[in-house]
Design a protein around this motif. Structure first.
Motif, PDB file in Angstrom:
ATOM      1  N   PRO A 119       0.813  -1.224   0.000  1.00  0.00           N
ATOM      2  CA  PRO A 119       0.000   0.000   0.000  1.00  0.00           C
ATOM      3  C   PRO A 119       0.842   1.268   0.000  1.00  0.00           C
ATOM      4  CG  PRO A 119       0.051  -0.977   2.190  1.00  0.00           C
ATOM      5  CD  PRO A 119       0.711  -1.962   1.270  1.00  0.00           C
ATOM      6  N   SER A 144       2.993   3.712 -10.459  1.00  0.00           N
ATOM      7  CA  SER A 144       1.885   4.276  -9.689  1.00  0.00           C
ATOM      8  C   SER A 144       1.988   5.795  -9.645  1.00  0.00           C
ATOM      9  CB  SER A 144       1.879   3.707  -8.268  1.00  0.00           C
ATOM     10  OG  SER A 144       1.813   2.297  -8.285  1.00  0.00           O
ATOM     11  N   ARG A 158      -4.796   3.952 -12.084  1.00  0.00           N
ATOM     12  CA  ARG A 158      -4.486   2.522 -12.262  1.00  0.00           C
ATOM     13  C   ARG A 158      -4.595   2.059 -13.707  1.00  0.00           C
ATOM     14  NH1 ARG A 158      -9.184   3.087  -9.327  1.00  0.00           N
ATOM     15  NH2 ARG A 158      -7.937   3.002  -7.425  1.00  0.00           N
ATOM     16  N   THR A 167      -0.317  -1.277  -3.938  1.00  0.00           N
ATOM     17  CA  THR A 167      -1.375  -2.295  -3.889  1.00  0.00           C
ATOM     18  C   THR A 167      -2.118  -2.213  -2.561  1.00  0.00           C
ATOM     19  OG1 THR A 167       0.134  -3.695  -5.171  1.00  0.00           O
ATOM     20  CG2 THR A 167      -1.836  -4.738  -4.273  1.00  0.00           C
ATOM     21  N   HIS A 168      -3.438  -2.168  -2.627  1.00  0.00           N
ATOM     22  CA  HIS A 168      -4.272  -1.930  -1.442  1.00  0.00           C
ATOM     23  C   HIS A 168      -5.487  -2.859  -1.527  1.00  0.00           C
ATOM     24  CE1 HIS A 168      -6.925   0.213   1.361  1.00  0.00           C
ATOM     25  NE2 HIS A 168      -5.905   0.991   1.718  1.00  0.00           N
ATOM     26  N   PRO A 184      -8.716  -0.062  -2.674  1.00  0.00           N
ATOM     27  CA  PRO A 184      -8.139   1.200  -3.165  1.00  0.00           C
ATOM     28  C   PRO A 184      -9.078   2.395  -3.088  1.00  0.00           C
ATOM     29  CG  PRO A 184      -7.594  -0.598  -4.644  1.00  0.00           C
ATOM     30  CD  PRO A 184      -8.585  -1.147  -3.663  1.00  0.00           C
ATOM     31  N   ALA A 212      -8.733   4.086   0.198  1.00  0.00           N
ATOM     32  CA  ALA A 212      -7.382   4.309   0.704  1.00  0.00           C
ATOM     33  C   ALA A 212      -7.262   5.739   1.236  1.00  0.00           C
ATOM     34  CB  ALA A 212      -6.360   4.071  -0.401  1.00  0.00           C
ATOM     35  N   ALA A 243      -5.582   7.132  -3.697  1.00  0.00           N
ATOM     36  CA  ALA A 243      -6.539   6.060  -3.986  1.00  0.00           C
ATOM     37  C   ALA A 243      -6.587   5.706  -5.469  1.00  0.00           C
ATOM     38  CB  ALA A 243      -7.929   6.481  -3.508  1.00  0.00           C
ATOM     39  N   GLN A 290      -3.768   3.139  -6.877  1.00  0.00           N
ATOM     40  CA  GLN A 290      -3.530   1.837  -6.261  1.00  0.00           C
ATOM     41  C   GLN A 290      -4.438   0.775  -6.880  1.00  0.00           C
ATOM     42  OE1 GLN A 290      -2.331   1.740  -2.045  1.00  0.00           O
ATOM     43  NE2 GLN A 290      -3.280   3.765  -1.861  1.00  0.00           N
ATOM     44  N   THR A 332      -5.869  -3.493  -6.404  1.00  0.00           N
ATOM     45  CA  THR A 332      -6.031  -4.609  -5.471  1.00  0.00           C
ATOM     46  C   THR A 332      -4.951  -5.648  -5.758  1.00  0.00           C
ATOM     47  OG1 THR A 332      -7.486  -5.800  -6.983  1.00  0.00           O
ATOM     48  CG2 THR A 332      -8.537  -4.264  -5.414  1.00  0.00           C
TER      49      THR A 332
END
Length: 363
Positions: free
Chosen positions: A26, A203, A209, A231-232, A235, A238, A242, A245, A247
């Motif tokens: 993340p 990123s 994304r 990676t979250h 996202p 976040a 956001a 990011q 998944t």
């Protein structure tokens, strides 16, 4: 600077596998549950290092600026319980000291820090005697000397396991990117330090994304050594960045689509064909330079004519005509008009310089 080569920490991350280094996690460590959930998912994938921001230097106050020291403990748990290498950003000497206490495997210096030699030196001083690999992101502004300077300060502190991270550069020009790649800058860095691993951070370059895959692929096509992708598990919710990011499942999809090109030709016939094309390119370049030399001779003649007739060097109408017609001619020839416009900016600046020199000469 002479960086490690065969025994470089970063080059050993993938073992003998001919694939890029994968760093993921993340943007920010937000909770222990979020960190462990993400790390568990990434452990099942081909991820070589888990990343998470603990201290987040934001552009403005009163926004989420990181969870702080307790986040280091969460990273320590990822390392101990899941057996993953962990990495975080440091921006002060205190950050370095706290990260080393928690035995964080790799530290990185962020773009906002790289731009400040005083801050980088403070970090370098704190790294003295430490046996920890360090990654250095490019400075916010497109300045290769600042980037090299930060790498040198870390290296001079005794850290030889060093890597560069390309995360793009701030720019006032309109762009689809959050931070414009300016690919020529990391390419020049690589040409100066061939043994220095370079990792792309799509990123921060992309800012969304949807562009992560093409940016990462472009970097691999240019010979980059790895990718760092935020990676979250969720996202959309976040606490920072956001939009950029993905998944863990989204990361896996990107990694499956990435193509790793060969570094050279396998077949001798292909080598011969490539060499023949290179010779033709050399010949074309010689023709271009001869034509450019002829153009500059004409520019100088016009400079003398202007001087004799007391006419100023810069003719705005001519400037506009060149930047209208040349890109149009290029488009008719199937060339990129933006590239040709940039090329003629350089040519016209040199033309003005030459004519200015003619004006300054005594009769």
């Amino acid at each position: 600077m002479k960086f490690k080569e065969e025994d470089n920490f970063f080059r050993q991350l993938t073992g003998a596998e001919p694939r890029p280094i994968i760093i993921a996690g993340p943007c920010s460590a937000e909770s222990e549950e979020q960190v462990m959930q993400t790390a568990l998912a990434l452990r099942e994938q081909q991820v070589d290092m888990f990343r998470a921001g603990i201290w987040k230097p934001r552009s403005r106050p009163n926004t989420f600026e990181g969870i702080g020291l307790q986040g280091l403990q969460w990273l320590g748990r990822v390392k101990r319980e899941l057996g993953m290498r962990v990495s975080t950003e440091v921006a002060t000497a205190r950050h370095v000291e706290e990260a080393l206490k928690q035995e964080i495997d790799v530290l990185w210096i962020g773009a906002r820090t790289t731009v400040n030699p005083f801050a980088v030196q403070e970090i370098a001083d704190a790294l003295q005697g430490a046996n920890v690999p360090v990654m250095v992101k490019n400075p916010v502004n497109p300045d290769l000397a600042l980037w090299i300077g930060a790498l040198e300060r870390v290296y001079n502190a005794g850290i030889t396991d060093v890597a560069a991270i390309h995360r793009g550069f701030s720019s006032y020009e309109k762009s689809k990117y959050r931070n414009v790649p300016f690919w020529q800058i990391p390419i020049e860095l690589k040409s100066k330090f061939r043994s220095l691993p370079i990792i792309v951070d799509p990123s921060h370059i992309a800012g969304n994304r949807e562009l992560l895959l093409p940016v990462a692929q472009k970097a691999l096509d240019l010979g980059y050594d790895g990718v760092m992708i935020e990676t979250h598990p969720d996202p959309a919710n976040a606490l920072s960045d956001a939009e950029q990011q993905v998944t863990p499942a989204g990361l896996q999809e990107i990694l499956e689509k990435l193509q790793v090109r060969k570094t050279t030709y396998d077949d001798q016939e292909l080598v011969n064909r490539a060499e023949k094309l290179r010779l033709q390119i050399d010949e074309a370049d010689q023709q271009i330079l001869r034509a450019l030399a002829r153009r500059m001779e004409l520019v100088e003649q016009i400079g003398h004519y202007k001087k004799q007739n007391n006419v100023q060097v810069l003719q705005i109408s001519r400037w506009k005509e060149i930047f209208r017609s040349r890109p149009a001619w290029a488009e008719e020839l199937g060339m990129n008009p933006k590239f040709v416009a940039e090329l003629y900016k350089l040519i016209h600046v040199e033309s003005i310089r030459m004519q200015t020199e003619v004006m300054k000469k005594e009769v």
